[in-house]
Design a protein around this motif. Sequence first.
Motif, PDB file in Angstrom:
ATOM      1  N   SER A 134      83.133 -26.472 121.476  1.00 26.51           N
ATOM      2  CA  SER A 134      84.382 -27.101 121.249  1.00 26.51           C
ATOM      3  C   SER A 134      84.625 -28.145 120.114  1.00 26.51           C
ATOM      4  O   SER A 134      83.247 -28.538 119.647  1.00 26.51           O
ATOM      5  N   ALA A 135      85.793 -28.483 119.830  1.00 18.15           N
ATOM      6  CA  ALA A 135      85.906 -29.036 118.857  1.00 18.15           C
ATOM      7  C   ALA A 135      85.390 -30.608 119.315  1.00 18.15           C
ATOM      8  O   ALA A 135      84.838 -31.409 118.361  1.00 18.15           O
ATOM      9  N   GLU A 136      85.476 -31.030 120.642  1.00 21.46           N
ATOM     10  CA  GLU A 136      85.027 -32.412 120.964  1.00 21.46           C
ATOM     11  C   GLU A 136      83.568 -32.498 120.931  1.00 21.46           C
ATOM     12  O   GLU A 136      82.897 -33.540 120.515  1.00 21.46           O
ATOM     13  N   THR A 158      82.201 -32.522 117.333  1.00 22.21           N
ATOM     14  CA  THR A 158      82.243 -33.818 116.790  1.00 22.21           C
ATOM     15  C   THR A 158      81.434 -34.590 117.248  1.00 22.21           C
ATOM     16  O   THR A 158      80.998 -35.519 116.585  1.00 22.21           O
ATOM     17  N   ASN A 200      86.323 -23.238 120.865  1.00 21.97           N
ATOM     18  CA  ASN A 200      87.179 -23.999 121.872  1.00 21.97           C
ATOM     19  C   ASN A 200      87.924 -25.009 121.064  1.00 21.97           C
ATOM     20  O   ASN A 200      87.363 -26.158 121.054  1.00 21.97           O
ATOM     21  N   ALA A 201      89.056 -24.678 120.347  1.00 21.32           N
ATOM     22  CA  ALA A 201      89.499 -25.557 119.466  1.00 21.32           C
ATOM     23  C   ALA A 201      91.008 -25.450 119.307  1.00 21.32           C
ATOM     24  O   ALA A 201      91.330 -24.084 119.130  1.00 21.32           O
ATOM     25  N   ASP A 202      91.741 -26.355 119.299  1.00 21.16           N
ATOM     26  CA  ASP A 202      93.261 -26.101 119.015  1.00 21.16           C
ATOM     27  C   ASP A 202      93.881 -24.964 119.526  1.00 21.16           C
ATOM     28  O   ASP A 202      94.067 -23.894 118.889  1.00 21.16           O
ATOM     29  N   ARG A 235      89.147 -17.392 116.348  1.00 25.32           N
ATOM     30  CA  ARG A 235      88.840 -18.929 116.124  1.00 25.32           C
ATOM     31  C   ARG A 235      87.546 -18.784 115.508  1.00 25.32           C
ATOM     32  O   ARG A 235      87.196 -19.330 114.475  1.00 25.32           O
ATOM     33  N   LEU A 294      82.404 -22.368 116.827  1.00 26.83           N
ATOM     34  CA  LEU A 294      83.479 -23.371 117.121  1.00 26.83           C
ATOM     35  C   LEU A 294      84.625 -22.567 117.817  1.00 26.83           C
ATOM     36  O   LEU A 294      85.258 -21.765 117.011  1.00 26.83           O
ATOM     37  N   VAL A 299      90.746 -28.757 112.877  1.00 29.07           N
ATOM     38  CA  VAL A 299      89.503 -27.978 112.982  1.00 29.07           C
ATOM     39  C   VAL A 299      88.764 -28.073 111.520  1.00 29.07           C
ATOM     40  O   VAL A 299      87.497 -28.247 111.423  1.00 29.07           O
TER      41      VAL A 299
END
Length: 504
Positions: free
Chosen positions: A267-269, A272, A288-290, A387, A286, A302
């Motif tokens: 995921s983005a979290e 990061t 699971n994002a936006d 994605r 990646l 992203v």
Amino acid sequence: MRREQQLRCRLRYAALSGLLIATALQPERAVGQDLRIEHVTVVSPERRGELPDTNVTVREGRVVAVVAAAKDASAQQVGVPKLEGRGLYLVPGLIDSHVHLSAIPGMTGEQERAHPDLAQAARDQIPRSYLYFGFTTLIDLISTPEEMARWKSRHPVPDTYFCGGAPLIDGYPMNYSPKPQRYAGMPYMIVEPQSGVPLPPGVDAAAHSPQTVVARMKSDGAICVKTFFERGFGGVHDLPVPKPETIRSLVQAAHAAGLPVLLHANSAEAQTFGLDTGVDILAHGLWNADETAAPGELTPAVRSILDRIVTAQVGWQPTLQVLHGLEDLFNPGFLSDPLLARVLPRSLIDWYGTSEGHWFRDVVAADIPGPDPGASLRRGLSAEIGRAAAATGYLAQHGARLLFGTDTPSAPTYANPPGLNAWLEIHRLIDAGVTPAQIFEAATLRNAHAFKLDHEIGTVEVGKRADLLLVRADPRQTVQAYAEIVTVILGGRALDRDSLAANR
Ligand SMILES: [Zn+2]
């Protein structure tokens, strides 16, 4: 919303792999194999060009000479096996840096005990199936010395290494295993100081600090550390995740011991978090994002994560086939794919077709409302697949450090078969815009370098272990090369590709 939830339900099972399979060694030592490969074209990732009409000599499992055939003055040795290389390419053996080897795909431990003949046929074949698709080195990301010894008891078996799995206590993926067995199954779990959560009986916090866990893994023979940032999915969103300072300590201890750190993060979290804490490799794409973005759209948020991945040169394993493998559970033609019969015993494929063999598909289906769970799943996954592919294509275009890893199997599923799953992943990467040359590098020298194995493997060079492939095409030009492997050379031992297939 519901679609998103369904999606997450599916993905929940991807989590199970870590656990059911959680229970990986040092490579099998070469047994003094000598070999000569003559008049071959050498293609190796550290060289721009190729070496035409070359003789390669292997002694005691290692490459000792790479010489133009016309200049090869070495005396013909009597009794040394020879391979004719005219018209063929000699390349390094491939490395899959994300596998789970302890369980038979799609079989629980209980089912394995109930069907010992099936299980034995499967366990005898699985190492050969990785070799069949050119994988002479595997890295099991969550294992123990005991599991590795069991895996290495087969012959031939790819050179195999392992990471110790270091989840936060009761976090992902430990949460999927019942208490108290989960504690015994994860010897390298981490306990954070002063978490306020009472510890289970028998668990000593001091034995589970980042420093002690890394020291124990290292002495057990692990070459890497795998940790996790996952809040959960499929209705679970509150799993405990490690604090940044915990993972920074883990990274510091691991680096002091010479071990790279991988983070489960999709995921983005989570990605990061991995960038912020200094991990070496992000062990998933990646996807699971936006969630409001259009399919395949890379939003500025992203993009900025992806740009950080490029700048930091963090290793990145796309693992695109994880999502497609979930879909394949519902593909009625999957079990009759002739390629599946190259990698798994007929008896096991037939068992997958029984109601007992379908258990995992049924578990997944039970969570999906509606008359056609497969169709609902495909609809639900399409945004994540888009994605994941778009992010992979962007990173490939911008010079990120892509590493080849499949996450085979990503769940207790029959739809991530050994070896074949990597061949499928290669096609997903091509579809996402990764070039054949990038895939070749990611599966050889980059993987070797990322896991500090580049002194041993990853190129065709004097001094390295003779883990090599003879193929009919140049893999920098076409991935078809991996479908046209002629001979797999493992520690100098030449294995005819067809001899590695199941159901010969
Ligand atoms: Zn995995």
